[in-house]
Design an enzyme around this catalytic site. Sequence first.
Site, short mmCIF file in Angstrom:
data_model
loop_
_atom_site.label_atom_id
_atom_site.label_comp_id
_atom_site.label_asym_id
_atom_site.label_seq_id
_atom_site.Cartn_x
_atom_site.Cartn_y
_atom_site.Cartn_z
N SER A 278 2.57 11.39 -5.97
CA SER A 278 2.08 12.59 -6.68
C SER A 278 1.46 13.60 -5.71
CB SER A 278 1.11 12.22 -7.80
OG SER A 278 0.16 11.24 -7.43
N SER B 35 3.23 7.45 1.18
CA SER B 35 3.97 6.20 1.17
C SER B 35 3.37 5.27 2.22
CB SER B 35 5.44 6.48 1.49
OG SER B 35 6.15 5.27 1.53
N ALA C 123 0.40 4.02 2.12
CA ALA C 123 -1.06 4.13 2.20
C ALA C 123 -1.75 2.91 1.58
CB ALA C 123 -1.54 5.41 1.53
N GLY C 124 -1.09 2.28 0.60
CA GLY C 124 -1.69 1.08 0.00
C GLY C 124 -1.80 1.14 -1.52
N LYS C 125 -1.13 2.11 -2.14
CA LYS C 125 -1.24 2.26 -3.61
C LYS C 125 -0.76 1.01 -4.35
CE LYS C 125 1.50 5.86 -3.54
NZ LYS C 125 1.76 5.83 -2.08
P1 ADP Z 1 2.25 2.36 -1.05
O1 ADP Z 1 2.36 1.69 -2.39
O2 ADP Z 1 1.11 3.36 -1.01
O3 ADP Z 1 3.52 2.94 -0.55
P2 ADP Z 1 1.95 -0.34 -0.05
O4 ADP Z 1 0.85 -0.89 -0.93
O5 ADP Z 1 3.36 -0.70 -0.37
O6 ADP Z 1 1.79 1.25 0.02
O7 ADP Z 1 1.67 -0.76 1.48
C1 ADP Z 1 0.38 -0.68 2.07
C2 ADP Z 1 0.25 -1.63 3.26
O8 ADP Z 1 -1.06 -1.49 3.81
C3 ADP Z 1 0.40 -3.10 2.88
O9 ADP Z 1 1.14 -3.73 3.89
C4 ADP Z 1 -1.06 -3.61 2.85
O10 ADP Z 1 -1.15 -4.98 3.12
C5 ADP Z 1 -1.72 -2.77 3.92
N1 ADP Z 1 -3.19 -2.60 3.78
C6 ADP Z 1 -4.11 -2.79 4.74
N2 ADP Z 1 -5.38 -2.57 4.29
C7 ADP Z 1 -5.25 -2.22 3.01
C8 ADP Z 1 -6.20 -1.85 1.99
N3 ADP Z 1 -7.53 -1.78 2.23
N4 ADP Z 1 -5.72 -1.54 0.78
C9 ADP Z 1 -4.40 -1.58 0.52
N5 ADP Z 1 -3.45 -1.91 1.42
C10 ADP Z 1 -3.86 -2.23 2.67
#
Ligand code: ADP
Length: 181
Positions: free
Chosen positions: A86, A14, A16-18
């Site tokens: 997952s 959670s 991570a950026g998915k």
């Molecule tokens: P998840 O869906 O994995 O729970 P989120 O996409 O909601 O994660 O959140 C990821 C956070 O990390 C966001 O605030 C995003 O702006 C930041 N971030 C920083 N660098 C990156 C990157 N290279 N790719 C994706 N998100 C990034």
Amino acid sequence: MKQRGVTIWLTGLSGAGKTTITHALEKKLREEGYPLEVLDGDIVRTNLTKGLGFSKEDRDTNVRRIGFVAGLLTRHGVIVLVSAISPYREIRDEIRGKVGDFVEVFVNAPLNVCEDRDVKGLYKRARSGEIKAFTGIDDPYEAPLNPEVECRTDLETLEESVDKVWQKLEEMGYVAKPVAV
Ligand code: ADP
């Protein structure tokens, strides 16, 4: 030429950026005119897998259902973006085997980075014990051993992460080079 379907499976902790990478890929794929569906773990849990919890068994059922739908769409030439923690390797590999056209993207940032981001405030609640069995805190996450792509979102920009995925899709013949504007 007929569009080849593929499931692009984004797995990771959670925060991570998915979701962020999925949205950016979705925009780019739409701009290029690809048939596309997004299966977001959080959204799926409000319909397709409503009522399931976070035990290993329920997580496996959740992920298998997502995989089942992704497989159907993939067969019909759709590019499917799956964004779901997952956490279990065995289930991801099982889906890989069934879907065939499967690109696993390990969205990777160290736990402490995800926790510092705490996009949805969930880590705080997990640390305080309000949420139990939270992945990375008191529930396992099994990282992919051989993902097609790894995005180190603590070290790369969003654009770099998206380019990496696109590059791999190009190499594997699922997308063409974007039309230059
Ligand atoms: P998840 O869906 O994995 O729970 P989120 O996409 O909601 O994660 O959140 C990821 C956070 O990390 C966001 O605030 C995003 O702006 C930041 N971030 C920083 N660098 C990156 C990157 N290279 N790719 C994706 N998100 C990034």
